[in-house]
Design an enzyme around this catalytic site. Structure first.
Site, short mmCIF file in Angstrom:
data_model
loop_
_atom_site.label_atom_id
_atom_site.label_comp_id
_atom_site.label_asym_id
_atom_site.label_seq_id
_atom_site.Cartn_x
_atom_site.Cartn_y
_atom_site.Cartn_z
N ASP A 107 2.56 -6.67 2.31
CA ASP A 107 2.05 -5.30 2.21
C ASP A 107 3.06 -4.38 2.88
OD1 ASP A 107 0.26 -3.02 1.91
OD2 ASP A 107 -1.35 -4.50 1.75
N HIS B 71 -5.55 -1.33 -10.75
CA HIS B 71 -6.45 -0.22 -11.10
C HIS B 71 -6.06 1.08 -10.38
CE1 HIS B 71 -8.43 -1.53 -7.33
NE2 HIS B 71 -8.84 -0.27 -7.25
#
Length: 284
Positions: A192, A238
């Site tokens: 991340d 998304h």
């Protein structure tokens, strides 16, 4: 229950965006009053990317009964969408809503926090907020449909043996931890943004997972350097337009070895009129 309530809050927060696009691109005026038009032709008339147009209109169909998909791939008016064309006051109302009022919502985050950064950039420069966001995402992910347990139970992790899994955008590693507990032979690399990884490293890794889960700063828009057996992309796509989703995938190609897999766990939209109205609205 908490996760479900949060999703319904999101629905209320975002459900005006389709009307905004319908007003801005004058979509209703480009649909025949009596007849139908294909998404492809309508997208060309409006100057909109056709998959985006479909998303906009199918959302409006499920929430406002504005337009209808008379047959797959074709759009017709309903009395609601026809009123936007035939009644000037209706179109004016949309204009006031989105040209006068909506702007305060659209620019609210940057103004409220006195920053020119976008949401993720701002979180990245404020480690405590980034840590809080990671914790919130973990809590929101506890609903039965998006719980890590669903991922653990519905993918054949055993076929990877003692392989390596790269968890892209893995935040604080909660998903990797859940899978690792069920399949202890696997090794995980949680990737991340640097502030997220810094916060994760300050947490306490359960003793039985030490040595099995590694945390690594990595921007998934840059080339991947870890050769893994599986790359997990969970609830990432998304948040990004198609072009960016493809860019994320392309970064994996140079390092992928024969037989490596990409596992995507994310939202899927039902075909129109195949689900209950409640499910259709929540999904769109």
């Amino acid at each position: 229950m908490f996760s479900s309530s949060w999703r319904h809050l999101h629905i209320r927060q975002y459900n005006g965006t389709s009307l905004q696009a319908i007003y801005r691109f004058d979509i209703a005026a480009k649909v025949p009053i009596h007849g139908e038009i294909s998404y492809v032709e309508l997208a060309n008339l409006c100057g909109i990317y056709e998959p985006d147009l479909r998303r906009i209109l199918r959302f409006a169909m499920s929430f406002y009964h504005a337009f209808t998909e008379s047959r797959k791939g074709y759009v017709s008016h309903t009395s609601v969408s026809r009123a936007i064309v035939e009644k000037a006051g209706v179109k004016d109302a949309l204009g006031v809503m989105f040209d006068e009022c909506w702007q305060s919502y659209a620019h609210g985050y940057s103004l409220a926090h006195n920053t020119s950064q976008n949401f993720y950039e701002y979180l990245g420069s404020h480690p405590e907020r980034s840590k809080r966001f990671a914790g919130a995402m973990q809590a929101f992910g506890e609903g039965p449909d998006i719980s890590p347990d669903f991922l653990v139970d519905n993918f054949p992790w055993h076929v990877l043996g003692s392989g390596t899994v790269v968890d892209l955008g893995g935040s604080n590693g909660s998903v990797s931890m859940a899978v690792s507990k069920a399949y202890p032979a696997l090794r995980f690399v949680v990737q991340d943004r640097p502030p997220v990884i810094e916060a994760a490293l300050k947490g306490t890794l359960p003793a039985d997972l030490v040595g099995k889960i590694e945390f690594m700063p990595h921007d998934f828009f840059t080339e991947q350097h870890v050769a893994a057996d599986l790359y997990l992309i969970r609830y990432i796509f998304h948040n990004w337009p198609d072009a960016y989703a493809m860019k994320i995938l392309r970064q994996l190609i140079p390092v992928m070895k024969p037989g490596a897999r990409i596992l995507v766990h994310d939202h899927l939209l039902p075909e129109p009129n195949t689900a209950t109205s409640t499910t259709e609205r929540e999904a769109r």
